[in-house]
Design a protein around this motif. Sequence first.
Motif, PDB file in Angstrom:
ATOM      1  N   VAL A 127      36.796  39.391  27.220  1.00 19.18           N
ATOM      2  CA  VAL A 127      37.150  39.424  28.624  1.00 19.18           C
ATOM      3  C   VAL A 127      38.607  39.854  28.749  1.00 19.18           C
ATOM      4  CG1 VAL A 127      37.307  38.050  30.704  1.00 19.18           C
ATOM      5  CG2 VAL A 127      35.601  37.507  28.976  1.00 19.18           C
ATOM      6  N   SER A 128      38.875  40.710  29.694  1.00 20.26           N
ATOM      7  CA  SER A 128      40.241  41.169  29.867  1.00 20.26           C
ATOM      8  C   SER A 128      41.091  40.042  30.445  1.00 20.26           C
ATOM      9  CB  SER A 128      40.262  42.366  30.808  1.00 20.26           C
ATOM     10  OG  SER A 128      39.735  41.971  32.045  1.00 20.26           O
ATOM     11  N   ASP A 129      42.378  40.141  30.213  1.00 21.11           N
ATOM     12  CA  ASP A 129      43.266  39.118  30.773  1.00 21.11           C
ATOM     13  C   ASP A 129      43.216  39.198  32.275  1.00 21.11           C
ATOM     14  OD1 ASP A 129      44.190  38.341  28.260  1.00 21.11           O
ATOM     15  OD2 ASP A 129      45.448  40.144  28.206  1.00 21.11           O
ATOM     16  N   THR A 130      42.886  38.115  32.878  1.00 17.78           N
ATOM     17  CA  THR A 130      42.829  38.162  34.326  1.00 17.78           C
ATOM     18  C   THR A 130      43.892  37.240  34.890  1.00 17.78           C
ATOM     19  OG1 THR A 130      40.903  36.828  33.904  1.00 17.78           O
ATOM     20  CG2 THR A 130      40.560  38.868  35.133  1.00 17.78           C
ATOM     21  N   ASN A 131      44.621  37.788  35.797  1.00 18.05           N
ATOM     22  CA  ASN A 131      45.456  36.899  36.589  1.00 18.05           C
ATOM     23  C   ASN A 131      44.525  36.241  37.575  1.00 18.05           C
ATOM     24  OD1 ASN A 131      47.730  37.831  35.248  1.00 18.05           O
ATOM     25  ND2 ASN A 131      47.778  39.628  36.610  1.00 18.05           N
ATOM     26  N   SER A 132      45.075  35.405  38.373  1.00 15.83           N
ATOM     27  CA  SER A 132      44.215  34.702  39.304  1.00 15.83           C
ATOM     28  C   SER A 132      43.557  35.701  40.269  1.00 15.83           C
ATOM     29  CB  SER A 132      45.046  33.700  40.088  1.00 15.83           C
ATOM     30  OG  SER A 132      44.172  32.914  40.843  1.00 15.83           O
ATOM     31  N   THR A 133      42.238  35.597  40.379  1.00 17.35           N
ATOM     32  CA  THR A 133      41.487  36.487  41.242  1.00 17.35           C
ATOM     33  C   THR A 133      40.829  35.653  42.321  1.00 17.35           C
ATOM     34  OG1 THR A 133      40.925  37.780  39.338  1.00 17.35           O
ATOM     35  CG2 THR A 133      39.605  38.136  41.293  1.00 17.35           C
ATOM     36  N   SER A 134      40.671  36.231  43.501  1.00 15.05           N
ATOM     37  CA  SER A 134      39.908  35.458  44.471  1.00 15.05           C
ATOM     38  C   SER A 134      39.017  36.368  45.296  1.00 15.05           C
ATOM     39  CB  SER A 134      40.831  34.676  45.387  1.00 15.05           C
ATOM     40  OG  SER A 134      41.420  35.542  46.313  1.00 15.05           O
ATOM     41  N   LEU A 135      37.865  35.831  45.659  1.00 14.24           N
ATOM     42  CA  LEU A 135      36.922  36.542  46.507  1.00 14.24           C
ATOM     43  C   LEU A 135      36.764  35.713  47.775  1.00 14.24           C
ATOM     44  CD1 LEU A 135      34.748  38.988  46.202  1.00 14.24           C
ATOM     45  CD2 LEU A 135      33.126  37.132  46.069  1.00 14.24           C
ATOM     46  N   GLU A 136      37.103  36.324  48.895  1.00  7.82           N
ATOM     47  CA  GLU A 136      37.021  35.627  50.188  1.00  7.82           C
ATOM     48  C   GLU A 136      35.859  36.193  50.988  1.00  7.82           C
ATOM     49  OE1 GLU A 136      40.296  32.993  50.785  1.00  7.82           O
ATOM     50  OE2 GLU A 136      38.809  33.485  52.311  1.00  7.82           O
TER      51      GLU A 136
ATOM     52  N   GLY B 292      30.637  40.584  59.070  1.00 10.58           N
ATOM     53  CA  GLY B 292      31.418  39.791  58.142  1.00 10.58           C
ATOM     54  C   GLY B 292      32.203  40.634  57.162  1.00 10.58           C
ATOM     55  N   THR B 293      33.123  39.985  56.455  1.00  9.29           N
ATOM     56  CA  THR B 293      33.977  40.708  55.515  1.00  9.29           C
ATOM     57  C   THR B 293      33.927  40.055  54.137  1.00  9.29           C
ATOM     58  OG1 THR B 293      35.860  39.335  56.124  1.00  9.29           O
ATOM     59  CG2 THR B 293      35.617  41.435  57.288  1.00  9.29           C
ATOM     60  N   ILE B 294      34.146  40.864  53.111  1.00  2.93           N
ATOM     61  CA  ILE B 294      34.288  40.367  51.747  1.00  2.93           C
ATOM     62  C   ILE B 294      35.597  40.926  51.222  1.00  2.93           C
ATOM     63  CG2 ILE B 294      33.264  40.263  49.459  1.00  2.93           C
ATOM     64  CD1 ILE B 294      30.607  41.088  50.772  1.00  2.93           C
ATOM     65  N   GLU B 295      36.476  40.047  50.796  1.00  3.96           N
ATOM     66  CA  GLU B 295      37.805  40.481  50.396  1.00  3.96           C
ATOM     67  C   GLU B 295      38.008  40.121  48.939  1.00  3.96           C
ATOM     68  OE1 GLU B 295      40.657  38.802  53.008  1.00  3.96           O
ATOM     69  OE2 GLU B 295      42.364  39.681  51.954  1.00  3.96           O
ATOM     70  N   LEU B 296      38.302  41.132  48.113  1.00  2.50           N
ATOM     71  CA  LEU B 296      38.539  40.881  46.694  1.00  2.50           C
ATOM     72  C   LEU B 296      39.995  41.197  46.407  1.00  2.50           C
ATOM     73  CD1 LEU B 296      37.395  40.305  43.817  1.00  2.50           C
ATOM     74  CD2 LEU B 296      37.051  42.760  43.617  1.00  2.50           C
ATOM     75  N   ASP B 297      40.754  40.182  46.038  1.00  2.00           N
ATOM     76  CA  ASP B 297      42.183  40.349  45.734  1.00  2.00           C
ATOM     77  C   ASP B 297      42.900  41.155  46.806  1.00  2.00           C
ATOM     78  OD1 ASP B 297      41.898  38.897  43.474  1.00  2.00           O
ATOM     79  OD2 ASP B 297      41.574  40.634  42.190  1.00  2.00           O
ATOM     80  N   GLY B 298      42.641  40.832  48.048  1.00  2.00           N
ATOM     81  CA  GLY B 298      43.400  41.446  49.121  1.00  2.00           C
ATOM     82  C   GLY B 298      42.837  42.739  49.678  1.00  2.00           C
ATOM     83  N   SER B 299      41.780  43.321  49.049  1.00  2.00           N
ATOM     84  CA  SER B 299      41.226  44.522  49.679  1.00  2.00           C
ATOM     85  C   SER B 299      39.771  44.275  50.087  1.00  2.00           C
ATOM     86  CB  SER B 299      41.339  45.730  48.755  1.00  2.00           C
ATOM     87  OG  SER B 299      40.780  45.417  47.509  1.00  2.00           O
ATOM     88  N   PHE B 300      39.410  44.851  51.204  1.00  2.60           N
ATOM     89  CA  PHE B 300      38.067  44.607  51.734  1.00  2.60           C
ATOM     90  C   PHE B 300      37.053  45.497  51.020  1.00  2.60           C
ATOM     91  CE2 PHE B 300      40.838  43.120  55.117  1.00  2.60           C
ATOM     92  CZ  PHE B 300      40.284  41.887  55.350  1.00  2.60           C
TER      93      PHE B 300
END
Lengths: 300, 570
Positions: free
Chosen positions: B328-337, B390-398
């Motif tokens: 797995v690649s190094d991931t910084n904190s990721t979020s899915l909104e 509705g929206t899905i936002e991954l690390d700040g981009s929709f």
Amino acid sequence: MLDISLQIILNGISLGCAYALITLGFVLVINAIGAVNFAQGDFVMAGGFLTVVLAEFMVADNFNPIRASGLIILPLVLISMACFGFLFSLIAYKPLKNRPPVTVFISTIAMGLIIQHSINAGFGPEPQIGPALISSGTITIGTLTISKQQISIILSASFLILCVGFLMNKTQLGRKLRAASQDSEMAESIGINGPQCISITFSLAIALAGAAGLLLSNQFFVTTSDGGLYMLKAYIAVTLGGWGRLDGAVIAALAVGLFEVIMATLVSYVVAEALLFAALLLVLLFRPSGLFAEAIQRRT
Amino acid sequence: MSSLYSRDFIVTLIIMLIPLCLALNTDSYGQRIMTLSGIYAIAAMGYHLIFGRLGALSLAQGCFFGLGAYSAGLIGVHFGLSFLTCLLFAVIFTALVSLIIALPVLRLESHYFALATLGIAQVALLIAINWTEVTGGANGTYGIPQLDLFGVELSSSSDVLIFVWVILVIIVSLTFWIMRAPFNYQVTLLKDTPEVAASSGIDIGRWRLTFFIMSAIFGAIAGALQAYTIGVVSPATLEFQVMVSILAMTVIGGKNHPAGAVIGAILLTHLPEWFRFLETHYLIAYGAALLCTIIVAPSGIFGLFEKFIIRNPGYDVKSLPSKENKAVSDTNSTSLEIQGLSKTYGGIKALKNLNMTLTSYQIVGLVGPNGSGKSTLINIISGLQRQDEGTIELDGSFIENTASYKRSNRGIARTYQTSLRSSDLNVYQAILACSSNQHNLKHRHNQTHAILRNSRLISKTESMVGDLSTADARELDLCMALATEPKILLLDEPAAGLSSAEQQFLSTKIRHLAQSGISILIVDHSMDFLLPVVDRLICLDQGSVVAEGVPAKVLADPKALKLYFGNARS
């Protein structure tokens, strides 16, 4: 002028009625196996040749100078084409039933080739003419002159279409056929013989194609290379009418026949053909589910 | 690494060279037939790409053949340019036409695609017959000059034969290059299971477009050569018979391999010679051969040859470098909104204004009765279905309107409830096909190897995926998802059908994955499996969240309890 335009419209409707029979068979198979029967048009042509042969044969038998009329031959053609259809399903569909639908597409292309070129080997590429349904000639009602052939085509095709409607909707066999089309496994779990139902559907479809061949054989002749064009017309009607819908298919086939005859009379046959394909492409582009809603939805 | 493929290439070259050498020693008639074989092999090579490899039943290959013949032939007749110039023009013209056709037609599925391509072919035929001033109408145009190469006319039949077959060799080499690993596996995955391919980051549209245009170009080259060798272009080159011949050659020879196209073309062009009693009715034999092949040997003559003579050894995993790679690649904190997500099927609301957040290092369990919208939610996040609102936002981009494969490239991976399995790939190839496009081939092999080392499947790398047990198929699903280097991993009922020992293995693995920084969403019915694994539990009913929080809290919630255990316990 009035009777000429009425003549054209009747012409269109009679062609459309024959197309409707072809298309009905096409849709029945699509619904039953989820695949296209590419040989449907060649069975129309085969039905036409069978009619020509039967008509000749019956003349020789009866010492009757007039060829047997189409209406007498029709039941014979229906029965023998139904047998061909049953056989066809055993060869071209049964061994492939667990494979992707595209394989059935190819096996029916192959069967179409075999049928077309076998008949071509036997009869040659020249057009043959089938017998009139009852008799040629016209009826005059007031100032209108109507060809008997066209009226009889429209009446017999309508009768067959109504029969199919009755069979599918009102009889136990029709319910079984529809159940097996919708979900073959589920149908088998309640005691319906799925594979048999599919073979019966093929018989029905190909009997209809044969009947269309008979109806068209007098006015439009039969040529071995006709199959592809009939198949395309059915394909267009199915797409316009909504993939998998019987009622939509019949209406669309009538419309295709009418449009073809009217455009061919007003402009030319080539323009009629080109416009039909253009209409088809436009429908595929903007409304791929057909002008009427689609009956079968793909499950995700 | 690519030894298998280069060996395949050599086998193909041998298959081509033997009949060619035989033909060079025959009379000019035999050479002319072999030239025709070469021409059809080029057209069939294109068809093998679009139909054989990608499974798209195009019925326009004959049309491209005819377009190539007409455009090269007419230019040759009217402008007297050299053959290569005319060929170049024919290729550009046909490629442009195919591009224009592709825009509306390529997104259509199976029957529609076949019908639309057939319709286009019919329109081309009508034009060729009726636009008499340009095409010569039904009689066609005569007097196309002889083939020439840099000003030298190729007058003898052996020169023409060699010229055509040199072009064929170039085209076969090009085909092998296009289909080099891991693209060949990606294409196989795409053909058998398009949804899985899309959610593994494989761009379906790009492959379809590339192959459609390649098939058009190959068809055009074949058509141009045909026009120049016989000196005539006529509507016959656009008729359905040409299409059917190319189809029959591709299928009978073996649609999954370039060699199949060559074998099919050689066989079917010689068939009328071998069976002279059929006279002009040889198409009956084409039909019969096609029917037999599709029923008895669907992978064609080359498929049989491959099966019985050069058995496919697959990849030898042990020969690969066994350097430890981080899967797995190094991931910084990721979020899915997810905000305000709604989806309606007909009158039924599958999702109602749903909000949810997924973050790195966290495992979220999603529970709810059948029909509560769990699978719909996963399908919408992975891009398989579209939301109504509705929206899905991954690390700040929709990303709610992004294509499925692009979401996968951005780090969203998923597994499927029922795996629709491809049967032509083995375990190793399937994982390699999903490996992230950002890396070079060597890295992709290493990564595949690393994923397999952490998997129960390490002992089954060469098993065909169709032969796997349910449990192994689910494990493969997970491995394929991991190969895309996900940041967000969506698991749709990963434990269904697993034994308790297998479930144990899976939950340990899931926890390890979360510790490496992946955010995981699990849908499952088995509370025994979910409760020990998840950090947070979300309970869904009729498309809305009923209860949410740490498992203990959700289990204490009366509404969630009622859904799961009925009223008896409350």
